[in-house]
Design an enzyme around this catalytic site. Structure first.
Site, PDB file in Angstrom:
ATOM      1  N   GLU A 180       0.822  -1.218   0.000  1.00  0.00           N
ATOM      2  CA  GLU A 180       0.000   0.000   0.000  1.00  0.00           C
ATOM      3  C   GLU A 180       0.855   1.268   0.000  1.00  0.00           C
ATOM      4  O   GLU A 180       0.702   2.147   0.855  1.00  0.00           O
ATOM      5  CB  GLU A 180      -0.956  -0.001   1.186  1.00  0.00           C
ATOM      6  CG  GLU A 180      -2.005  -1.095   1.117  1.00  0.00           C
ATOM      7  CD  GLU A 180      -3.047  -0.985   2.219  1.00  0.00           C
ATOM      8  OE1 GLU A 180      -4.154  -1.484   2.029  1.00  0.00           O
ATOM      9  OE2 GLU A 180      -2.742  -0.407   3.295  1.00  0.00           O
ATOM     10  N   GLU A 337      -6.608  -7.607  -1.013  1.00  0.00           N
ATOM     11  CA  GLU A 337      -7.125  -7.518   0.356  1.00  0.00           C
ATOM     12  C   GLU A 337      -8.585  -7.115   0.332  1.00  0.00           C
ATOM     13  O   GLU A 337      -9.017  -6.283  -0.476  1.00  0.00           O
ATOM     14  CB  GLU A 337      -6.361  -6.467   1.177  1.00  0.00           C
ATOM     15  CG  GLU A 337      -4.946  -6.818   1.562  1.00  0.00           C
ATOM     16  CD  GLU A 337      -4.349  -5.745   2.484  1.00  0.00           C
ATOM     17  OE1 GLU A 337      -5.128  -5.019   3.146  1.00  0.00           O
ATOM     18  OE2 GLU A 337      -3.122  -5.629   2.528  1.00  0.00           O
TER      19      GLU A 337
END
Length: 705
Positions: A180, A337
């Site tokens: 991320e 995710e």
């Protein structure tokens, strides 16, 4: 002035160097699917949080749930390298062996997402600094400056150690660099970034005269006489130079991308046979993902829709999914995710209601995902994310509704594995350009209420609700198969982009352009001669000025032509449009603009170009967009009621499937275009499909549609 790499090194700064992308892109999504025999299914696995006896239980439960891929090592830097000259790989060796013996593949992270405490203590210059000058300290995660040479060296040293040790491990299916990027620190403003920014500017502009012209520095006495005078756009007495801010956003994205590429070079050297990814996060415009995606073998994304908003959140998720597919050139992407149930980071964190996780997972499959993954495998006992749900929750698996759904979905993905690797059909495209997104939201604009994401949502929602299948493209992309091209907002518009749009329309395509587009060039300088200067010929209009509306203001409009007499409203924005070849599709009915056009259409070549000069209500917007879609000859895969989502995926051999999600509160029955077999239910081919409220399924079409 020349800033060479030795000067940067002396300042402790690393350059934001982004080489050209490879000539051909590796299709990592399909490679992964072939290696796994279908869909990837699993999640982040953090065994370092648990005693070793738990690991064998984990593998057994993974097998029970149908898990075939887990992401390992994302936050394990401190466990792998507890001190600068100390390495501990033995525990990870045992984990990978257990997974391999259990038939579970590994998405192996380079573990560089969150530096260990010792790095900041020994090298405080690795820490990031906010625009206000505050240093961000260890204690959370992502506490690193992307321009810190010491951080870059430490990260590549760890990546090298990982690659040398595990490049040929039989469990390895995918490399996972970082995690991320930019989620918490998308932009750093420290002195090292100032040095790296100057180097970036030298590479971009070459000399100060060119830079001063691009930034318009004669305004407010900002003209620079030396590159060393240039700083990051830190806190200033009033509005900063918008062109400088825009370039700093570009630089910040490149700085993070350079960190990724430094690690990628190591992995390519030691394990060229293994595809590589990193995961985008929900704050999508933090980076220029078009530039990033060119260096990803497979695009991956972390999706966290809000369970408290089951009415509209799936539409925003769909937008993100279409973007991920577009970033990868319409190839399969990875849902890296999602939450099995609740998250921990909203003010209030409700759980997902029964069936929601399954439906939202199949929604990603509908839009091209060939991987359904979660954060995380086992819910943590301690730390900031201990209340974030896991595939295995705090109570274990016995009597767990979430576990039952996880296990059921794993089996269902095996039942529909035949559609893995197939492509999503679409004849509508939406243009997203991150330069324009950032530029639109710079300070000192006509209205701070005009936001790129809102514009995208405004012009996608009506077509989505009517079932039209769309993709997301950037300016200049190949538009093969596209009939309708929608620009929700293209505030920053290059001349070559205008030429691209004209070619599309000349060849018979239909273009829809949203308000306040075509305003500035690549350096945020106004295109002169009346708005939207580069798009005036295409649209057949001229706009001498704009009139943003105050909060709460609503104006009346009326459709013209075939919809004459239909009343509507608009908020946020209006423009005094002049017709120069176009015809009015909607007009203002009150005030000083009464009788003037609010929306227009212009025949251009074999096609047409629509312009929407106000933020119309949903019904009026829908009428205008449906008229454009009809003119373009677009058709949805299946006629569906609102709240039902259908996408067709087609394989190269002509086989096709419909993935259907009912986001509504009522059971629906759908007429199928050709007989199909529900792969997740008993029974043979049928011409109809009945789906319960909140349900989702996959239908194999028994002949070509």
């Amino acid at each position: 002035m020349t800033i060479d790499l030795s000067q940067l090194t002396a300042a402790g700064a690393a350059p934001a160097v982004v080489p050209p992308p490879p000539a051909t892109r590796r299709d990592g999504g399909r490679e992964l699917g072939r290696a796994l025999g279908g869909f990837a299914y699993g999640g982040d696995y953090n065994p370092e949080q648990w005693p070793e006896p738990v690991w064998k239980e984990d593998v057994a439960l993974m097998q029970e749930a149908g898990v075939n891929l887990v992401t390992v090592g994302v936050f394990s830097w401190a466990n792998l390298q507890p001190a600068p000259d100390t390495w501990r790989f033995d525990w990870l060796d045992r984990v990978l062996e257990l997974l391999h013996e259990g038939g579970i593949g590994v998405d192996l992270a380079t573990a560089t997402a969150s530096p260990p405490p010792w790095l900041a203590r020994r090298h405080p210059d690795t820490l990031p600094v906010t625009r206000e000058g505050t240093t961000l300290w260890p204690g959370g995660r992502q506490h690193y400056c992307p321009s810190s040479l010491r951080f870059r060296e430490a990260a590549t040293e760890l990546a090298t150690a990982m690659a040398q040790r595990y490049a040929d491990h039989p469990a390895l299916r995918l490399w996972h660099i970082g995690n991320e990027y930019g989620c918490h620190v998308a932009v750093c403003y420290c002195d090292r970034c100032a040095w790296a920014f100057r180097h970036w500017l030298v590479e971009r502009y070459g000399d100060l005269d060119t830079l001063n012209d691009a930034w318009g520095t004669d305004f407010w006495s900002q003209r620079y006489g030396d590159f060393e005078e240039i700083l990051p756009p830190r806190v200033a007495p009033t509005f900063p130079n918008p062109s400088q801010v825009l370039d700093y956003r570009r630089f910040a994205s490149d700085a993070l991308l350079s960190c990724y590429l430094a690690e990628r070079a190591v992995l390519d050297e030691h394990a060229p046979q293994v595809p590589i990814t990193t995961n985008a996060h929900p704050d999508i415009p933090a980076q220029d993902w078009w530039r990033w995606a060119a260096h990803l073998d497979v695009v991956s994304y972390d999706s966290y829709p809000d369970p408290a908003d089951e009415v509209g959140t799936h539409v925003d998720a769909a937008t993100a999914y279409d973007l991920m597919r577009g970033l990868g050139g319409e190839r399969p992407w990875m849902l890296m995710e999602q939450a099995p149930s609740a998250v921990n980071w909203r003010d209030v964190n409700p759980m997902k209601s029964p069936g929601t996780m399954r439906r939202w997972s199949l929604q990603a499959v509908a839009r091209g995902a060939d991987a359904v993954m979660y954060f995380q495998w086992r819910a943590s006992r301690a730390g900031a994310e201990k209340y974030h749900s896991g595939m295995v929750g705090h109570a274990g698996t016995e009597g767990s509704r979430t576990w039952d759904e996880i296990r059921t979905l794993g089996g269902e993905l095996q039942q529909v594995r035949e559609l893995a690797g197939s492509a999503v059909e679409s004849d509508v495209a939406y243009v997203v350009d991150f330069d324009s997104w950032w530029a639109l939201e710079l300070p000192s604009q006509p209205s701070a209420r005009l936001r790129a994401a809102d514009q995208l949502r405004w012009l996608r929602r009506p077509l989505e609700e009517h079932g039209f299948a769309g993709r997301i493209v950037r300016p200049g992309d190949d538009l093969d198969g596209v009939r309708l091209l929608v620009l929700p907002n293209l505030y920053l518009c290059r001349e070559e982009t205008a030429a691209w749009l004209e070619r599309f329309a000349e060849g018979g395509g239909v273009v829809v352009v949203g308000l306040f587009s075509g305003i500035v060039d690549a350096n945020d300088r106004i295109h002169l001669g009346g708005y939207p200067a580069p798009l005036r010929d295409l649209l057949g209009i001229r706009v001498p000025e704009v009139d943003p509306l105050p909060d709460g203001a609503e104006i009346a409009v009326e459709l013209a032509g075939a919809g004459a007499g239909s009343a509507g409203t608009a908020t946020l924005w209006r423009e005094p449009i002049e017709l120069h070849g176009a015809e009015a599709l909607a007009t203002h009915v009150e005030g000083w603009l009464a009788g003037r056009p609010a929306a227009t259409v212009h025949t251009f070549g074999e096609g047409a170009a629509y312009y929407l000069g106000a933020r119309f209500d949903d019904e009026t917007t829908g009428r205008l967009l449906l008229a454009a879609a009809e003119r373009a000859g677009c058709r949805p895969p299946v006629a569906v009621p609102a709240g039902v989502e259908v996408r067709r995926r087609r394989a190269g051999d002509g086989r096709s499937w419909l993935v259907v999600c009912n986001h509504g509160a009522d059971e629906v029955t759908i007429e199928l275009p050709v007989p199909g077999t529900d792969l997740l239910a008993d029974g043979g081919p049928s011409g109809t499909l009945t789906l319960a409220a909140g349900g989702a399924t996959v239908v194999r079409e028994e002949r070509s549609a």
